[in-house]
Design a protein around this motif. Structure first.
Motif, mmCIF file in Angstrom:
data_model
loop_
_atom_site.group_PDB
_atom_site.id
_atom_site.type_symbol
_atom_site.label_atom_id
_atom_site.label_comp_id
_atom_site.label_asym_id
_atom_site.label_seq_id
_atom_site.Cartn_x
_atom_site.Cartn_y
_atom_site.Cartn_z
ATOM 1 N N PRO A 269 0.797 -1.223 0.000
ATOM 2 C CA PRO A 269 0.000 0.000 0.000
ATOM 3 C C PRO A 269 0.836 1.283 0.000
ATOM 4 C CG PRO A 269 -0.982 -1.601 1.466
ATOM 5 C CD PRO A 269 0.322 -2.185 1.023
ATOM 6 N N GLU B 9 2.099 1.802 -3.477
ATOM 7 C CA GLU B 9 1.022 2.211 -4.392
ATOM 8 C C GLU B 9 0.600 3.656 -4.170
ATOM 9 O OE1 GLU B 9 -3.625 0.965 -5.394
ATOM 10 O OE2 GLU B 9 -2.282 -0.496 -4.451
ATOM 11 N N THR B 10 0.652 4.119 -2.928
ATOM 12 C CA THR B 10 0.137 5.453 -2.602
ATOM 13 C C THR B 10 1.234 6.499 -2.439
ATOM 14 O OG1 THR B 10 0.061 4.786 -0.266
ATOM 15 C CG2 THR B 10 -1.970 4.568 -1.543
ATOM 16 N N ARG C 228 -9.090 -4.244 -5.158
ATOM 17 C CA ARG C 228 -8.038 -3.395 -4.592
ATOM 18 C C ARG C 228 -7.960 -3.664 -3.091
ATOM 19 N NH1 ARG C 228 -7.619 2.568 -3.043
ATOM 20 N NH2 ARG C 228 -5.588 3.276 -3.809
ATOM 21 N N SER C 229 -6.764 -3.685 -2.552
ATOM 22 C CA SER C 229 -6.562 -4.093 -1.168
ATOM 23 C C SER C 229 -7.243 -3.158 -0.172
ATOM 24 C CB SER C 229 -5.062 -4.150 -0.859
ATOM 25 O OG SER C 229 -4.839 -4.322 0.524
ATOM 26 N N TYR D 30 -6.153 -2.754 2.705
ATOM 27 C CA TYR D 30 -5.044 -2.073 3.379
ATOM 28 C C TYR D 30 -4.656 -0.787 2.643
ATOM 29 C CZ TYR D 30 -4.286 -6.372 6.074
ATOM 30 O OH TYR D 30 -4.432 -7.455 6.911
ATOM 31 N N THR D 31 -4.800 -0.777 1.333
ATOM 32 C CA THR D 31 -4.492 0.436 0.570
ATOM 33 C C THR D 31 -5.521 1.520 0.862
ATOM 34 O OG1 THR D 31 -3.452 -0.897 -1.164
ATOM 35 C CG2 THR D 31 -4.063 1.353 -1.735
ATOM 36 N N GLU E 253 -4.651 5.187 2.733
ATOM 37 C CA GLU E 253 -5.094 6.457 2.157
ATOM 38 C C GLU E 253 -5.899 7.271 3.170
ATOM 39 O OE1 GLU E 253 -5.503 5.649 -2.635
ATOM 40 O OE2 GLU E 253 -7.171 5.103 -1.331
#
Length: 338
Positions: A27, A30-31, A287-288, A290-291, A295
């Motif tokens: 995550p 990705e972020t 989509r996870s 956790y992501t 966020e």
């Protein structure tokens, strides 16, 4: 800068737990947030973890990591019994804290963590990541819209195959047990239905089975609850189950909705809805969770955006966990001295 244009979080990780790859490393990548440092009891293990996951550096100890001025956020995925002590240490150092659940070993310690967060004035959140995913949000929407009618019953089952005997989840001194590791998800999911059920649920009964060779540690636990509006709830957990079951079913006066895996919806993103109009399956995205969680946490830290979870919520969950243990004839988990 992070993908949203905000200054990226600078995160330090306590321990080199396997879950961290899924719960934070991916995550963060990705972020656009930075994993600045990792610390572990075994420095060689921390160095291997850092090399494998691109962590910027290795801290010499947990204490060194929480004191590091370059770290904004401490992520705590240690064994359950180490959540409370190191959450307290990180908050005392003025850090924001994202703690794996549960936040502490028992309600008394959770209240101490809450007080520490109030003194620090920083963001503290228990990582009930499932709550941020569209699967759970959709279940809540189906209730709020009236499509399912008034809530009548909700049941959560969170069960996995048995970890190895040496796993800390079987350790009473490290606050192990099925309820601590798994059942807290079910209890929390039922608590989150309170706005549509007349208020928070109360425990009416709890039963549990002890793990052979692990005195005081629950292998499974079943809890029955009742909401002020009359709806009933059941939270089941099992840590030596034949397979995997992480389902949540909500039954209303006009229909029901079922999520086959509300805890790990990236593995199964279905919500199955049944009403008088028929049955349909909605897919909410893999989509996870956790992501989504990272966020939301970052938005709180950087912009003051609201969160559905805080230290008060963590205390309420631990009070219910402790009540389940007492009702089932077990003692609440002892706190771990560091």
């Amino acid at each position: 800068m992070s993908g949203t244009g905000r200054e990226p979080l600078r995160i330090g990780v306590l321990g080199a737990a396997r879950i961290t790859e899924r719960s934070l490393i991916g995550p963060a990548r990705e972020t656009g947030h930075r994993v600045v440092a990792v610390a572990a009891r075994d420095r060689a293990r921390a160095e291997a973890f850092a090399a494998r996951h691109g962590v910027e550096r290795v801290a010499g100890s947990y204490a060194e990591l929480v004191a590091d001025p370059e770290i904004d956020v401490v992520y705590n995925p240690l064994a359950n019994g180490l959540h409370g002590p190191w959450n307290l240490a990180a908050l005392a150092a003025g850090k924001h804290v994202l703690s794996e659940k549960p936040s502490a070993s028992n309600a008394e310690e959770a209240a101490e963590v809450r007080a520490a967060a109030e003194r620090a004035g920083t963001v503290f959140m228990e990582a009930f990541h499932y709550l941020f995913h569209p699967v759970t949000r959709r279940l809540h929407e189906l209730l709020a819209s009236g499509e399912l009618g008034e809530l009548r019953h909700a049941e959560a089952m969170v069960a996995i195959a048995a970890p190895p005997e040496s796993d800390p989840r079987w350790s009473l001194p490290l606050a192990g047990g099925a309820l601590m590791d798994l059942g807290c998800y079910g209890l929390h999911a039922l608590r989150m239905l309170a706005p549509r059920a007349g208020g928070a649920p109360r425990l009416t009964a709890s039963r549990a089975g002890e793990r052979a060779g692990a005195p005081g540690v629950d292998e499974w636990l079943d809890a029955d609850l009742e909401f002020p509006g009359g709806a009933r709830g059941a939270a089941r957990c099992h840590m030596a189950y034949d397979g995997l079951d992480m389902s949540l079913r909500i039954v209303g006066s006009r229909g029901e909705a079922w999520a086959p895996n509300f805890v790990l919806p990236h593995l199964d993103d279905r919500v199955v809805v049944r009403t008088a109009a028929g049955e349909r399956t909605e897919h909410l995205g893999t989509r996870s969770s956790y992501t989504y969680q990272l966020e939301a946490f970052a938005a709180r830290v950087r912009e003051g955006a609201p969160l559905p979870l805080d230290a008060d919520d963590a205390v309420a969950t631990m009070r219910l966990v402790d009540a389940c243990y007492r009702q089932a004839g077990f003692a609440p988990r002892p706190r771990t001295r560091v």
